[in-house]
Design an enzyme around this catalytic site. Structure first.
Site, PDB file in Angstrom:
ATOM      1  N   SER A  92      39.091  40.351  33.508  1.00 15.61           N
ATOM      2  CA  SER A  92      39.814  40.379  32.232  1.00 15.61           C
ATOM      3  C   SER A  92      41.187  41.332  32.146  1.00 15.61           C
ATOM      4  O   SER A  92      42.164  40.803  33.189  1.00 15.61           O
ATOM      5  CB  SER A  92      39.073  40.932  30.971  1.00 15.61           C
ATOM      6  OG  SER A  92      39.676  40.754  29.802  1.00 15.61           O
ATOM      7  N   HIS A 205      39.946  35.992  25.091  1.00 15.67           N
ATOM      8  CA  HIS A 205      39.717  34.892  25.938  1.00 15.67           C
ATOM      9  C   HIS A 205      39.227  33.793  25.164  1.00 15.67           C
ATOM     10  O   HIS A 205      38.429  33.030  25.617  1.00 15.67           O
ATOM     11  CB  HIS A 205      38.970  35.154  27.346  1.00 15.67           C
ATOM     12  CG  HIS A 205      39.428  36.163  27.956  1.00 15.67           C
ATOM     13  ND1 HIS A 205      40.705  36.344  28.499  1.00 15.67           N
ATOM     14  CD2 HIS A 205      39.074  37.623  28.277  1.00 15.67           C
ATOM     15  CE1 HIS A 205      40.643  37.437  29.484  1.00 15.67           C
ATOM     16  NE2 HIS A 205      39.679  38.199  28.874  1.00 15.67           N
TER      17      HIS A 205
END
Length: 321
Positions: A92, A205
């Site tokens: 991430s 996301h």
């Protein structure tokens, strides 16, 4: 043959008050990184790292720059000891320190980009919360169910999305406050071992971050993304990233697309296996040890462990080996 190092960089949720304080006190290069970042973003990073409480650090506008600062400070300390990466991948947010490690972004650009990203994402998360009666969106880790089962659950719940493919028994879901509550209930009913709300500020996301992706694309339009100089792996594709152009496109898609971490692990593992595991060492460069734990569940862990490096003690241990 000299050992090759793979660097793993953690993402949001890994932050902790006081992180890398001992490293900055012991390595002047690490302290310089923190001071330089403070100058670039006009923010007292040392104060943010060492005087903030957990709630303050969990905000995207704080955690992203703080974790990046910690990871880059540790990289500087490792470089002092002659340890530099031959491969990099980040989970991430951790993908941005990885872009710096791979030579895709300059030091100044990665700091500016991460700062903009954190501010944009925090603003969008607050907008989502405002539309949901003040209930903050976020992410929940579902443990003990397959990714396929978690996807099946989220398919039936509005504003819930399977976002992070962490392992065969751990999938993170993004969603609104109410959607996550529904996911947690459904996961429990389906036999999940646990469903844990994470210390992050938004539904990362997932399509819920589309507004942030639009703003972020504008923010990085003029930023130069160079071709990687070492092996670099992408959250968006789960494969090796081979060009600056691809990295720039993925940096935007990153906000709305799942993190294909298990695929990245497989790609790196295949590279190491082909090259000979004895020629590699792997380090988790940043706060926490989540990525070390995830790697331990892969088929490659019997041949190679990922060692967390985030304290002076751990740096000293690495230098002995």
């Amino acid at each position: 043959m000299a050992v090759k190092y793979a660097f793993f960089f953690p993402g949001q949720g890994a932050q902790a008050p006081g992180m890398v304080k001992d490293v900055a006190e012991s390595f002047s290069s690490a302290k310089k990184v923190i001071d330089d970042i403070s100058s670039i973003v006009n923010l007292d990073i040392a104060k943010l790292l060492w005087e903030s409480d957990a709630a303050e650090l969990s905000r995207s506008d704080n955690s992203q720059i703080a974790i990046t600062a910690a990871s880059l400070a540790l990289m500087a300390a490792l470089k002092d000891q002659g340890i530099e990466p031959s491969a990099a991948m980040g989970f991430s947010l951790g993908e941005f320190p990885a872009l710096y490690a791979a030579g895709v972004l300059s030091f100044e650009d990665v700091i500016k980009v991460v700062r903009k990203r954190g501010l944009i994402m925090q603003a969008v998360c607050e907008e989502i919360a405002a539309k949901n009666e003040g209930h903050a969106p976020g992410m929940t880790a579902v443990l003990g169910l397959s990714p396929e089962k978690v996807k099946e659950i989220t398919a039936g719940i509005k504003d819930a999305y399977a976002a992070n493919m962490n392992s065969e028994k751990q999938t993170v879901v993004s969603g609104t406050f109410d959607a996550l509550a529904a996911v947690e209930s459904a996961a429990s009913a389906a036999g999940a071992r646990r469903a844990v709300r994470l210390k992050v500020a938004g539904p990362f996301h997932s399509p819920l971050m589309q507004d942030a992706a639009v703003e972020f694309e504008k923010a990085i339009a003029d930023v130069k993304f160079s071709n990687p100089v070492i092996k670099l792996f992408s959250n968006v594709t789960g494969k090796e990233c081979v060009s600056g152009e691809e990295a720039k496109k993925s940096a935007v898609l990153h906000l709305t697309h799942p993190v294909l971490w298990t695929d990245e692990e497989s790609c790196l593992g295949a590279v190491m296996k082909a090259d000979g595991f004895e020629n590699w060492a792997a380090l988790e460069v940043g706060p926490g040890k989540v990525l070390s734990g995830l790697w331990s569940g892969t088929e490659y862990s019997a041949n190679l462990s990922v060692l967390p490096v985030n304290t002076v003690e751990s740096l000293n241990e690495i230098s002995k080996n």
